[in-house]
Scaffold this motif. Structure first.
Motif, short mmCIF file in Angstrom:
data_model
loop_
_atom_site.label_atom_id
_atom_site.label_comp_id
_atom_site.label_asym_id
_atom_site.label_seq_id
_atom_site.Cartn_x
_atom_site.Cartn_y
_atom_site.Cartn_z
N GLN A 189 1.14 -1.29 0.00
CA GLN A 189 0.02 -0.05 -0.04
C GLN A 189 0.92 1.24 -0.12
O GLN A 189 1.08 2.06 -0.88
CB GLN A 189 -1.28 -0.05 1.40
N THR A 190 1.76 1.07 1.02
CA THR A 190 2.09 2.64 1.62
C THR A 190 3.71 2.56 0.69
O THR A 190 4.48 2.95 -0.44
CB THR A 190 2.69 2.77 2.80
N ALA A 191 4.10 1.87 1.35
CA ALA A 191 6.34 0.92 1.00
C ALA A 191 6.50 -0.36 1.81
O ALA A 191 7.18 -0.28 1.57
CB ALA A 191 6.48 2.13 2.72
N GLY A 192 5.37 -0.98 1.52
CA GLY A 192 5.46 -2.13 2.46
C GLY A 192 5.60 -2.74 3.60
O GLY A 192 6.75 -4.18 3.93
N VAL B 162 5.18 -3.42 6.16
CA VAL B 162 4.11 -4.69 6.60
C VAL B 162 4.27 -5.56 6.25
O VAL B 162 5.07 -6.38 7.36
CB VAL B 162 2.50 -3.83 7.03
N SER B 163 3.98 -5.81 4.98
CA SER B 163 4.22 -6.64 4.18
C SER B 163 5.92 -7.74 4.70
O SER B 163 6.28 -8.69 4.91
CB SER B 163 4.78 -6.74 2.92
N THR C 15 -5.03 -9.77 5.20
CA THR C 15 -6.87 -9.62 4.77
C THR C 15 -6.70 -9.70 3.45
O THR C 15 -5.84 -8.77 2.44
CB THR C 15 -7.09 -8.33 5.44
N GLY D 296 -1.70 -4.62 0.18
CA GLY D 296 -2.47 -3.15 0.37
C GLY D 296 -3.25 -3.12 0.80
O GLY D 296 -4.05 -4.32 1.36
N SER D 297 -3.62 -1.96 0.96
CA SER D 297 -4.98 -1.73 2.69
C SER D 297 -6.81 -2.31 1.42
O SER D 297 -6.92 -1.75 0.58
CB SER D 297 -5.79 -0.47 2.44
N ARG D 298 -7.31 -3.00 2.40
CA ARG D 298 -8.96 -3.09 1.70
C ARG D 298 -9.67 -1.76 2.52
O ARG D 298 -9.74 -1.69 3.92
CB ARG D 298 -9.32 -4.07 2.49
N GLN E 43 -9.45 -3.85 15.75
CA GLN E 43 -8.62 -5.48 15.65
C GLN E 43 -8.36 -5.34 16.37
O GLN E 43 -8.09 -6.56 16.78
CB GLN E 43 -8.59 -5.17 13.45
N PHE F 279 -2.05 1.73 11.20
CA PHE F 279 -3.16 3.54 11.64
C PHE F 279 -3.90 3.40 10.99
O PHE F 279 -4.27 2.74 9.78
CB PHE F 279 -2.22 4.88 10.52
N THR G 102 -7.52 6.42 10.95
CA THR G 102 -8.95 7.19 10.50
C THR G 102 -10.32 6.39 10.26
O THR G 102 -10.93 7.50 11.64
CB THR G 102 -8.56 8.39 9.40
N VAL H 184 0.90 6.08 7.18
CA VAL H 184 1.74 6.38 6.03
C VAL H 184 2.51 7.61 6.72
O VAL H 184 2.06 8.51 7.84
CB VAL H 184 0.51 7.53 5.15
C1 LIG Z 1 -9.42 0.59 6.87
C2 LIG Z 1 -8.02 1.31 6.80
C3 LIG Z 1 -8.26 3.17 6.60
C4 LIG Z 1 -6.08 3.13 6.97
N1 LIG Z 1 -5.99 4.56 7.55
C5 LIG Z 1 -4.67 5.23 7.19
C6 LIG Z 1 -4.34 6.22 7.74
O1 LIG Z 1 -5.60 7.52 8.79
N2 LIG Z 1 -3.55 6.90 8.27
C7 LIG Z 1 -2.99 5.92 7.81
O2 LIG Z 1 -1.49 6.28 7.85
N3 LIG Z 1 -2.84 5.10 7.17
C8 LIG Z 1 -3.66 4.48 6.95
N4 LIG Z 1 -4.21 2.77 6.97
C9 LIG Z 1 -2.83 1.56 6.31
C10 LIG Z 1 -2.31 1.90 5.75
O3 LIG Z 1 -3.46 1.96 4.70
C11 LIG Z 1 -1.16 1.40 4.75
O4 LIG Z 1 -1.51 0.10 5.63
C12 LIG Z 1 0.22 1.10 5.90
O5 LIG Z 1 0.59 2.32 5.67
C13 LIG Z 1 0.94 0.38 5.93
O6 LIG Z 1 1.08 -0.23 4.30
P1 LIG Z 1 2.38 -1.12 3.61
O7 LIG Z 1 2.81 -0.62 2.39
O8 LIG Z 1 4.29 -1.27 4.61
O9 LIG Z 1 0.48 -1.87 3.70
P2 LIG Z 1 1.39 -3.39 3.00
O10 LIG Z 1 2.93 -4.15 3.08
O11 LIG Z 1 0.33 -3.47 1.86
O12 LIG Z 1 0.32 -4.14 3.93
C14 LIG Z 1 -0.81 -4.01 4.91
C15 LIG Z 1 -1.88 -5.50 4.90
O13 LIG Z 1 -3.03 -4.54 5.79
C16 LIG Z 1 -3.56 -5.59 5.94
N5 LIG Z 1 -4.82 -5.42 5.67
C17 LIG Z 1 -5.72 -4.59 4.30
N6 LIG Z 1 -6.41 -4.05 4.45
C18 LIG Z 1 -6.99 -4.71 6.31
C19 LIG Z 1 -8.27 -4.24 6.41
N7 LIG Z 1 -9.65 -3.58 5.87
N8 LIG Z 1 -8.00 -4.69 7.73
C20 LIG Z 1 -7.31 -4.60 8.17
N9 LIG Z 1 -5.96 -5.46 8.00
C21 LIG Z 1 -6.10 -5.20 6.72
C22 LIG Z 1 -3.52 -6.49 4.36
O14 LIG Z 1 -3.33 -7.94 4.95
C23 LIG Z 1 -1.62 -6.36 4.63
O15 LIG Z 1 -0.80 -7.57 5.10
C24 LIG Z 1 -5.23 2.45 6.87
C25 LIG Z 1 -5.26 0.85 6.27
C26 LIG Z 1 -6.37 0.47 6.46
C27 LIG Z 1 -6.69 -0.70 6.10
#
Ligand SMILES: Cc1cc2nc3c(=O)[nH]c(=O)nc-3n(C[C@H](O)[C@H](O)[C@H](O)COP(=O)(O)OP(=O)(O)OC[C@H]3O[C@@H](n4cnc5c(N)ncnc54)[C@H](O)[C@@H]3O)c2cc1C
Ligand code: SF4
Ligand code: SF4
Ligand code: SF4
Ligand code: SF4
Lengths: 375, 644
Positions: A101-104, A106-107, A125, A148-150, A179, A207, A209, A284
């Protein structure tokens, strides 16, 4: 904490617009189910005390008790909750993750923890026909299937229950703040079951909102065409105020005001922006699209995070104080609004009837009185 | 016994058997009906001797058609019988209104069996009012002998009048048994021929039609007058008691027995008399005038509504000069209840208050504590589906699918065993329940309310027999009007509620003879509904299917849930699975289950061990359907297929 049963959940949470759809009550017993992001109750259960109530993030959540359990201190009025340090982070080359979603971050963390055996499974998810559904994996190669984010409400904690039911005991859980709060509650063994050990070896919080009502959001997506072709869906940080969707050959920009109409009432009661009871919280980095902010909260979180950095799964940078100011402000703002709304509805420390949160009165007062931005 | 030639010999007969015997003695050739408690045994008994006795017997698709089939027999000069339960007369009444105008030829008798107290009905409708409304004679047997004798007489009365005669039975007569002396039985096989080439106005040889209406109606009322005259001397109207009784009881049917017992208990046979009427419409005026003139106080005892009472009061008013003033007691003044079954106790209390006879009966306290005890101490035998019943499984899936959908969907039901889903037996799934087929008609209406903002999913349920009876037109309506609804046909292969009578979907007839069957799914598809099928014993798959059909399909849809009734001859006493509970796995009343199987699913084959809260199988009751193994969340219920 006063554990009650499903009658209270039905009346106080499900029928009162408080349910976050987190799924923590699902897969514990036959009475709760989740369908298209909504939690429902089949028939009725007469037990006066049950895990559904004990785990639910919207029933008798004692912030001081949980905080003491994980951090050895009472819940404070600080913007990010208890933590050790804060970094800017992103997935390193070694992680080999994409589609994030953002910079990976979590993954990459989950993949690393699985590969190194810190966890033997992870609850993520994934997307299923436009709805977020829990996805239990044992194999590091499967991490990307859920990256990625759902943005819709997803019953992710059901997956945690499923993983526990199937005997997994070193689980990595990724979840939004509600959760993560449910997971924190179940880790405290609230019903004092014999032989209990904490099944969660790594809790990563996202994170948040707000999330969106799943069926409405999916309907909106479907109205734009085949949802299976959606490649990317993002809400860029302010000052942008829109949601961006990229499908196979088109991209859409939907004004956030339209999107906000799909926020369930439950989210308006939420006070936690940074998943304060996780080992590591990730979100983010405002202004730096290729970076995450990671809040390291616990020792075991710090250990895994640092090893992931050393192993090249993560790349980090120091984060200047002023860079986290907007996040701190947003977080305090959410606390104030969420707790304020709960307090207004007599859902904090309530002597009679349903209570969502229990916390020290002085902490509550200091949050409610505090300015929109502090620290 | 039914075909016994031993004239004068006494047999212990059930009321419905006595009626069947009476019809046989009368030389009935055609009998048709629709099953319904307490009437079904009449057709069943006749069907059991049909080939031997040269009878044509059928279970018709519904009561209206059964009356039409029986009428055809009469039009062709044969004696014919039509049988139904009380509410069936409502269904048949449209044809009946026209039949009484055209008149009949061969003796034709319509027998409705009423169910005061709704012991096995969802109403306590009165068929007697139809006799008055339709202007045809009404007979009410007062005991088992009369049940036979009056049935026999009804055929010749019908022939004499040229119109159909109604004979009303009630549950306590149809289903109880008593001694009956048989009459002569001389079965012959008359030739059937329908004559229509005579004069248009000739009732015996012309076409059988209702026109010209004023002419026929005048004729019909003439027949009724003739009936009243014949009734003046009928042996089925009897008086017993003193010449000038202090109290005259006028009664009919089973209430005659209650009245007699009441007088005996109160030892008032010398003070009060009973006029027992067997012919209750039209009333024989002279007979009534005579008895009314001899009394000043009159108590009318009948079941359920004040039918006799109203008619007698009108007659008394019209003849007040010769009869004099009378104080009437009955239902209108509250002396007797106008709901529920009558019983001797009510009559005793009425007489003792009218005649000022101290009657202590049971001390009130005793009675009250008896009632409380029978309620609290008797074993809990709730109304529920049988062990292994497919309906329990069907409702499980329907209920869960509607809950998952979460849009407040609901089920419209109608009449059948499956109506019990208004109760916990079917998880309270049914939210409207009325007459045969009405759930689907109501659903067809609900399914058109989208434009008023009603977005709740609409489902109806209907049994296989009910589908043929009255569900089909409702489905046609739903399809034609493009109603957004799902009809679930609970196809358990028979008219189970009333004892497995065949229906058009079954390849056999009333006498077990082979017949072509009509394919329900084919009908639905050809009507234009989207059709689906499911096996309700496969609960998970059925639930998924219902949910998908509710969420992803629109317009009129039909889902046929097919699984034989647990009591069907093919299944009864044969277990498909041996089932047991592993008590080490069973969670019982712990959090994680809280006795789902014994508390919610509640098949009688599952019992809760009160000491441990865990489930056990009652081997004797369990029908071995194996469904509970699929609903247990812990996998504690094990099933293994029984080797054949
Ligand atoms: C509903 C929602 C709202 C968000 N709002 C904000 C915000 O306001 N401000 C902010 O800074 N960040 C927010 N985020 C977090 C952001 O979208 C990214 O998940 C975060 O920055 C981590 O990025 P990443 O690239 O490391 O994630 P990735 O490496 O892409 O990993 C994302 C992980 O999130 C899990 N995931 C996806 N959707 C959901 C879900 N609905 N419920 C639980 N787990 C899920 C996936 O399984 C995946 O493992 C939000 C995320 C969600 C799911
Ligand atoms: S108390 Fe236990 S069994 Fe009952 S609903 Fe809650 S979690 Fe389920
Ligand atoms: S908030 Fe979570 S645990 Fe509580 S009722 Fe809703 S889905 Fe269940
Ligand atoms: S459903 Fe299963 S676990 Fe629950 S009480 Fe019945 S047998 Fe035991
Ligand atoms: S197998 Fe289970 S559901 Fe079927 S009859 Fe036996 S106890 Fe009842």
């Amino acid at each position: 904490m006063q554990v009650k049963g499903s009658k209270e959940i039905r009346a106080g949470v499900l029928d009162s617009g408080l349910c976050t759809g987190c799924g923590a009550c699902v897969s514990l017993c036959p009475y709760y189910a989740t369908h298209k992001g909504k939690t429902v109750m089949h028939f009725s259960c007469t037990r006066e005390e049950g895990r559904c109530h004990a785990h639910c993030p919207r029933a008798e959540v004692n912030l001081d008790r949980i905080s003491s359990q994980f951090f050895g201190e009472e819940y404070s009025a600080s913007p990010f909750g208890s933590y050790i340090n804060i970094h800017s982070a992103r997935a390193g080359d070694k992680a080999g993750v994409s589609g994030f979603q953002t910079a990976g971050t979590v993954s990459a963390l989950i993949k690393f923890a699985l590969e190194k055996g810190y966890i033997d499974s992870a609850v993520l998810t994934k997307n299923e026909e436009g709805f977020g559904v829990p996805f239990v994996i044992d194999n590091p190669g499967d991490v990307e299937k859920a990256s990625g984010s759902r943005y819709s409400v997803s019953p992710t904690v059901k997956g945690v229950n499923d993983a526990i039911n199937s005997g997994r005991r070193k689980i990595g859980a990724v979840g939004t703040p509600c959760q993560t709060l449910a997971v924190a509650q179940l880790r405290g063994n609230p019903l004092k079951q014999e032989g209990f050990t904490d099944p969660i070896a790594l809790s990563i919080g996202l994170f948040c909102t707000w999330a969106l009502t799943a069926s409405d959001f999916t309907a909106l997506m479907k109205s734009m065409g085949d949802i299976s072709t959606i490649r990317k869906l993002d809400i860029p940080p302010p000052p942008a105020s829109s949601m961006e969707i990229e499908t196979g050959n088109k991209s859409y920009i939907i004004p956030l005001d339209d999107i906000r109409k799909l926020i369930p009432e439950a989210c308006s009661y939420c006070h936690d922006m940074t998943a304060e009871f996780a080992d590591i919280s990730v979100g983010v980095y405002e202004g730096k699209t290729k970076q995450n902010i990671a809040i390291i909260r616990t020792e075991r979180g710090r250990k895994i995070f640092e090893e992931a950095v050393n192993a090249g799964y993560l790349e980090t940078e120091k984060i200047p104080e002023e860079a986290i100011a907007p996040l701190a402000a947003a977080s305090m703002n959410k606390k104030k609004k969420g707790l304020g709304k709960l307090a207004g509805a007599n859902l904090i420390n309530s002597e009679t009837g349903h209570t969502v949160i229990r916390m020290k009165k002085s902490t509550l007062e200091s949050i409610l009185k505090g300015g929109a931005s502090c620290c | 016994m039914l075909l016994s030639k031993s004239e004068g010999k006494e047999f212990l007969l059930m009321g419905n058997q006595a009626i069947a015997r009476g019809a046989l003695e009368a030389g009935v050739s055609v009998a048709a009906g629709y099953p319904g408690t307490p009437s079904s045994e009449i057709i069943e008994n006749l069907a059991s001797v049909a080939p031997e006795a040269d009878l044509y017997v059928e279970w018709s698709v519904n009561e209206k058609v059964s009356l039409e089939v029986a009428a055809a027999g009469s039009f062709a000069g044969l004696r014919s019988l039509c049988v139904m339960k009380q509410n069936g007369v409502n269904v048949a009444s449209d044809f009946l209104l026209h039949l009484v105008l055209s008149g009949t030829r061969g003796g034709m008798v319509l027998i409705p069996c009423d169910d005061p107290g709704a012991i096995s009905s969802v109403n306590e409708g009165e068929s007697r009012y139809f006799a008055r409304l339709m202007e045809i004679p009404l007979l009410e047997p007062g005991d088992f002998q009369e049940a036979k004798d009056m049935t026999k007489w009804a055929f010749s009365l019908s022939e004499e009048l040229g119109n159909v005669v109604m004979l009303r039975s009630v549950t306590r007569l149809s289903h109880a048994s008593g001694n009956v002396k048989l009459g002569a039985l001389n079965r012959t096989k008359p030739a059937a021929k329908f004559n229509f080439s005579g004069n248009l106005l000739d009732a015996k040889t012309g076409p059988v039609i209702t026109a010209p209406v004023p002419f026929r109606h005048t004729q019909q009322q003439g027949k009724l007058k003739k009936a009243a005259a014949l009734f003046e001397t009928s042996p089925f109207n009897r008086y017993e008691g003193p010449e000038n009784p202090e109290l005259l009881i006028i009664t009919s049917s089973a209430c005659y027995l209650y009245s007699r017992e009441a007088l005996r208990v109160l030892d008032t046979e010398k003070r009060a008399g009973i006029l027992k009427l067997g012919t209750t419409w039209p009333l024989p005026p002279e007979l009534l005038k005579k008895h009314l003139a001899a009394a000043e106080k009159v108590l009318i005892v009948e079941e359920v509504l004040p039918f006799l009472e109203e008619n007698i009061k009108i007659l008394a008013m019209e003849n007040i000069d010769s009869i004099g003033k009378i104080k009437f007691f009955g239902k209108n003044d509250g002396t007797l209840p106008s709901v529920n079954e009558m019983n001797p106790d009510y009559v005793i209390k009425a007489i003792s208050s009218i005649l000022n006879i101290p009657y202590t009966g049971m001390p009130e306290e005793y009675e009250k504590s008896g009632q409380i005890l029978s309620f609290t101490k008797s074993p809990n035998r709730e109304l529920t589906f049988c062990p292994g019943c497919p309906h329990r499984a069907s409702y499980w899936s329907i209920n869960r699918a509607l809950t998952l959908n979460g849009e407040n969907g609901f089920v419209c039901g109608d009449i059948g065993c499956y109506t019990m889903a208004i109760l916990p037996a079917g998880f309270g799934t049914i939210k409207t329940a009325h007459s045969m087929g009405s759930g689907t008609g109501v659903a067809s209406g609900f399914g058109k309310l989208k434009s008023f903002g009603m977005n709740q999913p609409v489902v109806s349920v209907c049994g296989d027999s009910t589908f043929f009876h009255a569900g089909m037109p409702a489905l046609v309506n739903a399809v034609h009007n493009n109603s957004d609804m799902l009809l679930v046909i609970l196809d358990n292969s028979g008219t189970a509620m009333t004892g497995f009578q065949p229906h058009p979907g079954i390849p056999s007839g009333a006498a077990g003879n082979e017949l072509p069957s009509v394919d329900i799914e084919g009908i639905c598809r050809s009507i234009g509904a989207k059709t689906f099928t499911a096996d309700p014993f496969n609960v998970a798959e059925t639930e998924k299917k219902v949910l998908e059909i509710i969420e992803n399909e629109r317009g009129p849809r039909v889902l046929i849930m097919r699984q034989g009734c647990a009591l069907s001859p093919e299944k009864k006493g044969k277990k498909k699975y041996n089932v047991s509970v592993d008590s080490n796995i069973c969670k019982g009343s712990d959090c994680g289950c809280n006795r789902l199987c014994t508390r919610v699913f509640r098949c009688p084959g599952l019992v809760c061990d009160s000491a441990t809260g865990k489930a056990m199988i009652d081997e004797i009751i369990c029908a071995g359907c194996g469904v509970c193994a699929d609903i247990c969340p812990s996998g504690a219920i094990k099933r293994s297929e029984v080797a054949l």
